[in-house]
Design a protein around this motif. Structure first.
Motif, PDB file in Angstrom:
ATOM      1  N   ALA A 195       0.825  -1.204   0.000  1.00 51.06           N
ATOM      2  CA  ALA A 195       0.000   0.000   0.000  1.00 51.06           C
ATOM      3  C   ALA A 195       0.862   1.258   0.000  1.00 51.06           C
ATOM      4  O   ALA A 195       0.567   2.228  -0.710  1.00 51.06           O
ATOM      5  N   LYS A 196       1.921   1.257   0.784  1.00 53.57           N
ATOM      6  CA  LYS A 196       2.806   2.430   0.836  1.00 53.57           C
ATOM      7  C   LYS A 196       3.474   2.674  -0.510  1.00 53.57           C
ATOM      8  O   LYS A 196       3.668   3.833  -0.922  1.00 53.57           O
ATOM      9  N   GLN A 197       3.852   1.610  -1.204  1.00 46.81           N
ATOM     10  CA  GLN A 197       4.468   1.784  -2.523  1.00 46.81           C
ATOM     11  C   GLN A 197       3.481   2.372  -3.513  1.00 46.81           C
ATOM     12  O   GLN A 197       3.822   3.230  -4.314  1.00 46.81           O
ATOM     13  N   LEU A 198       2.226   1.915  -3.462  1.00 46.46           N
ATOM     14  CA  LEU A 198       1.202   2.488  -4.335  1.00 46.46           C
ATOM     15  C   LEU A 198       0.964   3.959  -4.005  1.00 46.46           C
ATOM     16  O   LEU A 198       0.861   4.800  -4.893  1.00 46.46           O
ATOM     17  N   ARG A 199       0.883   4.269  -2.721  1.00 48.76           N
ATOM     18  CA  ARG A 199       0.581   5.639  -2.312  1.00 48.76           C
ATOM     19  C   ARG A 199       1.733   6.590  -2.609  1.00 48.76           C
ATOM     20  O   ARG A 199       1.517   7.798  -2.780  1.00 48.76           O
ATOM     21  N   ALA A 200       2.952   6.052  -2.663  1.00 50.87           N
ATOM     22  CA  ALA A 200       4.096   6.901  -3.001  1.00 50.87           C
ATOM     23  C   ALA A 200       3.953   7.475  -4.401  1.00 50.87           C
ATOM     24  O   ALA A 200       4.427   8.581  -4.684  1.00 50.87           O
ATOM     25  N   HIS A 201       3.308   6.738  -5.300  1.00 48.86           N
ATOM     26  CA  HIS A 201       3.094   7.205  -6.670  1.00 48.86           C
ATOM     27  C   HIS A 201       1.783   7.974  -6.812  1.00 48.86           C
ATOM     28  O   HIS A 201       1.683   8.887  -7.635  1.00 48.86           O
ATOM     29  N   GLN A 202       0.775   7.600  -6.017  1.00 51.72           N
ATOM     30  CA  GLN A 202      -0.539   8.243  -6.088  1.00 51.72           C
ATOM     31  C   GLN A 202      -1.029   8.526  -4.676  1.00 51.72           C
ATOM     32  O   GLN A 202      -1.760   7.722  -4.086  1.00 51.72           O
ATOM     33  N   PRO A 203      -0.643   9.675  -4.115  1.00 49.47           N
ATOM     34  CA  PRO A 203      -0.945   9.967  -2.709  1.00 49.47           C
ATOM     35  C   PRO A 203      -2.432   9.966  -2.368  1.00 49.47           C
ATOM     36  O   PRO A 203      -2.802   9.675  -1.230  1.00 49.47           O
ATOM     37  N   ALA A 204      -3.298  10.293  -3.323  1.00 46.25           N
ATOM     38  CA  ALA A 204      -4.735  10.379  -3.045  1.00 46.25           C
ATOM     39  C   ALA A 204      -5.454   9.040  -3.227  1.00 46.25           C
ATOM     40  O   ALA A 204      -6.672   8.968  -3.055  1.00 46.25           O
TER      41      ALA A 204
END
Length: 228
Positions: A195-204
């Motif tokens: 999840a953190k890796q995904l959010r690093a690219h798309q914070p929202a």
């Protein structure tokens, strides 16, 4: 013509369903125990799992009978009917009319050595069955496992160190809400790292974790309450 099963996968008694009504009735579903919708809203669940990277957690039950039997038979005896049962139960008990559905489903990738041994990814099989019922696509190539050891024999701290550089992730930029799918959550570390890796690219990005069972430190539901 669809033929009856004649025997329950769990108790081996006569049944025209893969799991008989008696075994299903005796199953401790979290929703029936009062744990509904986002499980992170319950302190006794939230404090047991690492969850800084995702927004919502949904699960069918605790990792005890019959979930232990179904998952074991799926992983080690290639009983893919177990995957369909788990997916059906998840849709029945965790998804409601007012549930905000994700844009896509993201099955957790299995370790390469385990994939070569089993010849299938149990999370992907479960995701496919859920997808068929809620009409959402499954993205199979969203995460690539780059290495690392298998997780099941590692402690919580060892899992975190092992996973920090174990994955690379990528999803389309027009995706705003995802559900990461897995069979069992033990510590939450794998889901949190992804999840953190995904959010690093798309914070929202809104990130749900959908698992069939939780391995809890302290039982959430007493078995004596299951038949209520």
């Amino acid at each position: 013509m669809k033929l009856p099963n004649f025997a329950c996968l769990l108790c081996q008694q006569y049944s025209d369903h893969p799991v008989c009504e008696y075994c299903k009735t005796d199953t401790c579903f979290l929703a029936k125990g009062g744990y509904k919708d986002n499980l992170l809203t319950y302190p006794q669940i939230r404090r047991q799992f690492r969850h800084s990277g995702y927004d919502n957690l949904y699960a069918c039950g605790e990792y005890q009978w019959p979930f232990t039997d179904l998952v074991h038979n799926m992983k080690f005896h290639r009983c893919l009917t177990s995957a369909r049962i788990l997916a059906d139960w998840f849709v029945e008990f965790c998804i409601h009319e007012d549930t905000l559905l994700p844009d896509c489903l993201l099955p957790v990738p299995v370790h390469f050595r385990r994939f070569m041994h089993r010849r299938f990814n149990q999370a992907a099989v479960i995701a496919r069955h859920i997808s068929n019922q809620i009409d959402r696509p499954v993205y199979h190539d969203w995460a690539c496992r780059k290495g690392g050891k298998t997780q099941h024999k590692l402690s919580r701290s060892q899992r975190l160190l092992n996973l920090r550089r174990a994955f690379s992730t990528s999803i389309p930029h027009d995706v705003h809400h995802v559900a990461i799918i897995d069979d069992v959550m033990t510590t939450g570390v794998t889901a949190d790292v992804l999840a953190k890796q995904l959010r690093a690219h798309q914070p929202a990005l809104i990130i749900d974790i959908w698992v069939m069972a939780l391995t809890t430190c302290n039982p959430l539901i007493q078995r004596t309450r299951c038949a209520d």
